[in-house]
Every structure is written in structure tokens, then in C-alpha cells.
Design an enzyme around this catalytic site. Structure first.
Site, PDB file in Angstrom:
ATOM      1  N   GLY A 186      17.233   8.804   3.917  1.00 38.93           N
ATOM      2  CA  GLY A 186      16.135   9.782   3.842  1.00 38.93           C
ATOM      3  C   GLY A 186      16.205  10.724   5.021  1.00 38.93           C
ATOM      4  O   GLY A 186      15.812  10.374   6.133  1.00 38.93           O
ATOM      5  N   VAL A 212      11.302  13.324   9.397  1.00 38.40           N
ATOM      6  CA  VAL A 212      11.484  12.286  10.414  1.00 38.40           C
ATOM      7  C   VAL A 212      12.940  11.822  10.460  1.00 38.40           C
ATOM      8  O   VAL A 212      13.544  11.740  11.534  1.00 38.40           O
ATOM      9  CB  VAL A 212      10.547  11.076  10.145  1.00 38.40           C
ATOM     10  CG1 VAL A 212      10.727  10.023  11.233  1.00 38.40           C
ATOM     11  CG2 VAL A 212       9.097  11.521  10.086  1.00 38.40           C
ATOM     12  N   GLY A 213      13.525  11.524   9.289  1.00 43.46           N
ATOM     13  CA  GLY A 213      14.868  10.939   9.237  1.00 43.46           C
ATOM     14  C   GLY A 213      15.921  11.815   9.898  1.00 43.46           C
ATOM     15  O   GLY A 213      16.774  11.315  10.654  1.00 43.46           O
ATOM     16  N   GLY A 233      14.621  13.560   5.808  1.00 43.27           N
ATOM     17  CA  GLY A 233      13.517  14.525   5.780  1.00 43.27           C
ATOM     18  C   GLY A 233      13.080  14.882   7.190  1.00 43.27           C
ATOM     19  O   GLY A 233      13.873  14.829   8.130  1.00 43.27           O
ATOM     20  N   LYS A 247      -8.702   7.901   5.556  1.00 45.24           N
ATOM     21  CA  LYS A 247      -7.711   8.716   4.837  1.00 45.24           C
ATOM     22  C   LYS A 247      -8.428   9.676   3.903  1.00 45.24           C
ATOM     23  O   LYS A 247      -9.473   9.335   3.339  1.00 45.24           O
ATOM     24  CB  LYS A 247      -6.796   7.790   4.014  1.00 45.24           C
ATOM     25  CG  LYS A 247      -5.480   8.422   3.642  1.00 45.24           C
ATOM     26  CD  LYS A 247      -4.473   8.329   4.776  1.00 45.24           C
ATOM     27  CE  LYS A 247      -3.160   9.012   4.423  1.00 45.24           C
ATOM     28  NZ  LYS A 247      -2.174   8.888   5.489  1.00 45.24           N
TER      29      LYS A 247
HETATM   30  P1  NAD Z   1       9.860  13.948   4.039  1.00 42.69           P
HETATM   31  O1  NAD Z   1       9.283  14.163   2.683  1.00 42.69           O
HETATM   32  O2  NAD Z   1      10.055  15.108   4.947  1.00 42.69           O
HETATM   33  O3  NAD Z   1      11.281  13.215   3.924  1.00 42.69           O
HETATM   34  C1  NAD Z   1      11.574  12.218   3.014  1.00 42.69           C
HETATM   35  C2  NAD Z   1      13.052  12.406   2.633  1.00 42.69           C
HETATM   36  O4  NAD Z   1      13.436  11.291   1.843  1.00 42.69           O
HETATM   37  C3  NAD Z   1      13.303  13.661   1.791  1.00 42.69           C
HETATM   38  O5  NAD Z   1      14.426  14.365   2.295  1.00 42.69           O
HETATM   39  C4  NAD Z   1      13.581  13.099   0.393  1.00 42.69           C
HETATM   40  O6  NAD Z   1      14.491  13.908  -0.360  1.00 42.69           O
HETATM   41  C5  NAD Z   1      14.185  11.767   0.729  1.00 42.69           C
HETATM   42  N1  NAD Z   1      14.103  10.759  -0.322  1.00 42.69           N
HETATM   43  C6  NAD Z   1      13.111  10.538  -1.225  1.00 42.69           C
HETATM   44  N2  NAD Z   1      13.403   9.491  -1.993  1.00 42.69           N
HETATM   45  C7  NAD Z   1      14.596   9.013  -1.569  1.00 42.69           C
HETATM   46  C8  NAD Z   1      15.406   7.924  -1.942  1.00 42.69           C
HETATM   47  N3  NAD Z   1      15.079   7.105  -2.937  1.00 42.69           N
HETATM   48  N4  NAD Z   1      16.553   7.713  -1.271  1.00 42.69           N
HETATM   49  C9  NAD Z   1      16.927   8.528  -0.253  1.00 42.69           C
HETATM   50  N5  NAD Z   1      16.195   9.582   0.154  1.00 42.69           N
HETATM   51  C10 NAD Z   1      15.047   9.819  -0.507  1.00 42.69           C
HETATM   52  O7  NAD Z   1       8.937  12.832   4.704  1.00 42.69           O
HETATM   53  P2  NAD Z   1       8.845  12.459   6.250  1.00 42.69           P
HETATM   54  O8  NAD Z   1       7.670  13.145   6.844  1.00 42.69           O
HETATM   55  O9  NAD Z   1      10.176  12.591   6.875  1.00 42.69           O
HETATM   56  O10 NAD Z   1       8.448  10.912   6.135  1.00 42.69           O
HETATM   57  C11 NAD Z   1       9.419   9.938   5.798  1.00 42.69           C
HETATM   58  C12 NAD Z   1       8.736   8.589   5.648  1.00 42.69           C
HETATM   59  O11 NAD Z   1       8.085   8.240   6.863  1.00 42.69           O
HETATM   60  C13 NAD Z   1       7.655   8.538   4.568  1.00 42.69           C
HETATM   61  O12 NAD Z   1       7.646   7.243   4.007  1.00 42.69           O
HETATM   62  C14 NAD Z   1       6.375   8.747   5.362  1.00 42.69           C
HETATM   63  O13 NAD Z   1       5.256   8.180   4.715  1.00 42.69           O
HETATM   64  C15 NAD Z   1       6.707   7.999   6.644  1.00 42.69           C
HETATM   65  N6  NAD Z   1       5.949   8.462   7.803  1.00 42.69           N
HETATM   66  C16 NAD Z   1       6.039   9.752   8.217  1.00 42.69           C
HETATM   67  C17 NAD Z   1       5.325  10.162   9.331  1.00 42.69           C
HETATM   68  C18 NAD Z   1       5.407  11.590   9.819  1.00 42.69           C
HETATM   69  O14 NAD Z   1       4.976  11.857  10.952  1.00 42.69           O
HETATM   70  N7  NAD Z   1       5.966  12.509   9.054  1.00 42.69           N
HETATM   71  C19 NAD Z   1       4.520   9.250  10.047  1.00 42.69           C
HETATM   72  C20 NAD Z   1       4.482   7.913   9.619  1.00 42.69           C
HETATM   73  C21 NAD Z   1       5.192   7.531   8.493  1.00 42.69           C
END
Ligand code: NAD
Length: 344
Positions: A181, A185-186, A183, A78
Site C-alpha cells: 500500500g 502513509v505507505g 498511499g 468519530k
Molecule cells: P491512502 O488511501 O492514501 O493509501 C492506501 C493505499 O493502499 C492506496 O495507494 C491504495 O491504492 C492502496 N491499496 C488499497 N487496497 C490495497 C490492497 N488490497 N493491496 C495493496 N494496496 C492497496 O491511505 P493512507 O492515508 O495512506 O492510510 C493507509 C492506512 O493507514 C489505512 O488503513 C488508514 O486507515 C491507516 N491510517 C492512516 C493514517 C493517516 O494519518 N493517514 C493514520 C492512522 C491509520
């Protein structure tokens, strides 16, 4: 303050002050037993440099187990860029990214970087000017692009495999899926399960995400309510720690499968969930789609999205084997990762 990892079992830890930016660039290589270590570059603000080093140590170790559980020929590493103040833009950002590239280069390929919180596809293109050890470049540059859609495909596979196990069918028609969430991924996961006929609950702390929820016909709730809603499947896709001593006794969904890293605040909660009859897909197995996609980019022969899709969907088989084990999902996933490390 959080304690340091109990043992410093890492192979390399490089902490350098960038000569252009004056900021700390950190790379931790936990393991190269299965191949070069791969993990994203996090650009973040920390209280002090010890916290930044600790994050690099902790996250690189987690990458070892994520890649090993997915049987990838890669180890765990990392990168961390420790910001002071706002993230720089323009020439200052370029200088900082080239400082990080120099740090990566010093490890001679033992660590390959990619996107993570705070860094983008465009940043990877800048880092690639300073070192060849970069993945997650744009498709135009021969890379595999943004990993998030692939993480979502993997989470969808995890939801289907878990539904099959818990309900005897992976058919999501009429099932309620609560995505916390919305974001990168969600939102994509929500779209994928909506397409399969699921009824959606959606939540985010950012009110603007409500428009996305409306577009998908989802019921909008506060994150606290969506987490405890009487859904069939709970999909944590925000930050870590959603499953804690307060929420676990109250969760109503019989299946939990989501993208968020470090969903359990404590490993023992895995047993608490199992005791309550909740099937939990270990986060580092369910969210491995992005790193699996990168492994295809790094494989000889180059990137092929068809190969990537098949491999990412293989998360369903990995989870199937984990659910077959006589132990809890977290223990079974760790055992699988350790066995893959031992056989390398
Ligand atoms: P992102 O920042 O695009 O999305 C996260 C979303 O969660 C945002 O819309 C944010 O407003 C929301 N959020 C934050 N705190 C919150 C809460 N307490 N309650 C509800 N919503 C909340 O991130 P992402 O890339 O979509 O990643 C989401 C998760 O998946 C993270 O934990 C990340 O570490 C994990 N992850 C992502 C990837 C990837 O490919 N992007 C890979 C493995 C793991």
C-alpha cells in the site's frame, strides 16, 4: 451483515439529517474520560444508514483505545457523513460540510473533528467556519496540517523498535522491508526506510504507484506476493484485514509493523502470529503518529513540530513496554489502554 458492537457503551450518538444537504451527519462519542473526544470525519458511501451508524460506533471506540494507549489527554470519537452517490463538489460540498459542522457544534466540544477517509485539509477549513471544534487545520491557520507524514514517522519508529526486539538491532541496512500500500502513509514510510539502507519490496493495487516504487529502487510485486514475501519486515499500509486465516500461516516476515487500521480480521490471530514467532506491532499503537500530532495542536501553548516529533517517536517506548509484557502484543496494548483509562 456485520453485527452491531455488542454493547452500546458510548456517551453520545448524534444522527442528524443536514438541512442544506439532506444527508446524514453522524457523530459518535465513545469516551471523554481522558479528555475531549477526537477522531476524523469519514465521508463515505454505505449500503444503509445503520451501516453508517455502526461504522461511527466502531471507529469511535477504536479511537478511545488508540489515544489511551498513547497516554494522550483525549477521548475517542468519530464523525461520519453518509454519502448518496458521488462525493459532492463546490457549493454542495460546502453545504454538506457546514451541516456536519452544525452536528459537531451541538456537542459543545465533547467531540473535535479532523481529516479521515474522504475528507481533506481544505474540508477542515470549511468546517471551521461553522464550529471551533476542528483540528488538523493547515499550518497557515494555526493547525498541525496533514497527519499522514506524522503517521509515517510513527510507523518508522515502530519498525525500528520491533527490529531491535526481533533482531537485536534497529539497523535496517541490508534488511528487506515489504511495504503493501503505497498511499499517503505507505509511500512516506518506504522513503524513510530506504533512507536507512533497507532493501524495498513495494506493492499497490494502483499500477501508477509502480513509478514511485521504481524511484525508490523497490522491487514491485502484486500485493498478495508482497504480503508473503521472504522479507525481514512486513509493513501493511493499505486497508484493513491483511492478516487473516489464509495469510497468517504463510507470512514469512518475522516482524510486522504498519499503518493500516484493523490489520487482524480477528483478535485471536494475534496469538497465532506469536505462536509462529512473528512479532506484530499492534496497529493502533504503531499508527498513532497522526493523532499524537493532533494532540500537540490541541495542547495549551499551541502547535510545535519539534514537540510533535519527539512525542511521535515515543511510540518506540510504548511498543518496548508492550513487548516486555508476558502476554501477546494485542493483549498487552489493550491492558495498557485500559489502565490509562482507569487512572484518568
Ligand atoms: P491512502 O488511501 O492514501 O493509501 C492506501 C493505499 O493502499 C492506496 O495507494 C491504495 O491504492 C492502496 N491499496 C488499497 N487496497 C490495497 C490492497 N488490497 N493491496 C495493496 N494496496 C492497496 O491511505 P493512507 O492515508 O495512506 O492510510 C493507509 C492506512 O493507514 C489505512 O488503513 C488508514 O486507515 C491507516 N491510517 C492512516 C493514517 C493517516 O494519518 N493517514 C493514520 C492512522 C491509520
Amino acid at each position: 451483515m456485520e453485527p452491531y458492537p455488542a454493547t452500546l457503551e458510548h456517551e453520545d450518538l448524534l444522527v442528524r439529517r443536514g438541512r442544506r444537504s439532506g444527508l446524514y451527519c453522524i457523530v459518535a462519542v465513545h469516551s471523554t474520560v481522558r479528555g475531549p473526544s477526537v477522531g476524523g470525519c469519514r465521508m463515505w458511501r454505505y449500503d444503509d444508514s445503520r451501516a453508517a451508524v455502526r461504522d461511527a460506533l466502531k471507529l469511535s471506540r477504536a479511537m478511545t483505545f488508540k489515544s489511551a494507549a498513547a497516554a494522550l489527554p483525549m477521548g475517542g470519537g468519530k464523525g461520519v457523513i453518509m454519502l448518496r452517490g458521488e462525493a459532492p463538489t463546490g457549493r454542495a460540498r460546502t453545504g454538506l460540510l457546514l451541516d456536519f459542522a452544525e452536528t459537531v457544534g451541538l456537542l459543545g466540544g465533547a467531540y473535535k473533528t479532523a481529516e479521515d477517509v474522504g475528507t481533506s485539509l481544505r474540508d477542515m477549513t470549511v468546517i471551521a467556519r461553522g464550529t471551533p471544534h476542528v483540528s488538523g487545520l493547515s499550518r497557515a491557520k494555526g493547525g498541525s496540517g496533514d497527519p499522514s507524514p506524522w503517521t509515517a514517522v510513527g510507523v518508522e519508529a515502530a519498525i525500528l523498535a520491533s527490529a531491535e526486539r526481533a533482531f537485536g538491532s534497529s539497523d535496517l541496512r541490508g534488511r528487506t522491508v515489504s511495504v503493501v500500500g503505497l498511499g499517503h502513509v505507505g509511500l512516506r514510510v518506504a522513503e524513510l526506510v530506504a533512507r536507512r539502507g533497507a532493501k524495498l519490496i513495494a506493492a499497490d493495487i494502483v499500477p501508477a504507484r509502480r513509478d514511485d516504487a521504481r524511484r525508490l529502487g523497490a522491487r514491485w510485486m502484486t500485493p498478495a506476493k508482497a504480503l508473503l514475501a521472504p522479507a525481514d519486515v512486513l509493513v501493511p499500509c493499505a486497508l484493513g484485514g491483511a492478516l487473516n486465516h489464509e495469510t497468517v500461516p504463510l507470512i514469512q516476515a518475522p516482524v510486522i509493523a504498519g499503518a493500516a487500521n484493523n490489520q487482524l480480521v480477528e483478535d485471536s490471530l494475534d496469538s497465532d502470529l506469536a505462536a509462529r514467532g512473528v512479532l506484530w506491532a499492534p496497529d493502533f499503537v504503531a499508527n498513532a503518529g497522526g493523532i499524537i500530532n493532533i494532540s500537540v495542536e490541541l495542547a495549551p501553548g499551541g502547535y510545535d513540530p519539534k514537540v510533535a516529533r519527539a512525542k511521535v517517536r515515543g511510540i518506540a517506548d510504548t511498543l518496548g513496554a508492550i513487548y516486555d509484557a508476558a502476554t501477546t502484543p494485542l493483549s498487552a496494548a489493550m491492558e495498557l489502554a485500559r489502565a490509562n483509562l482507569a487512572s484518568a
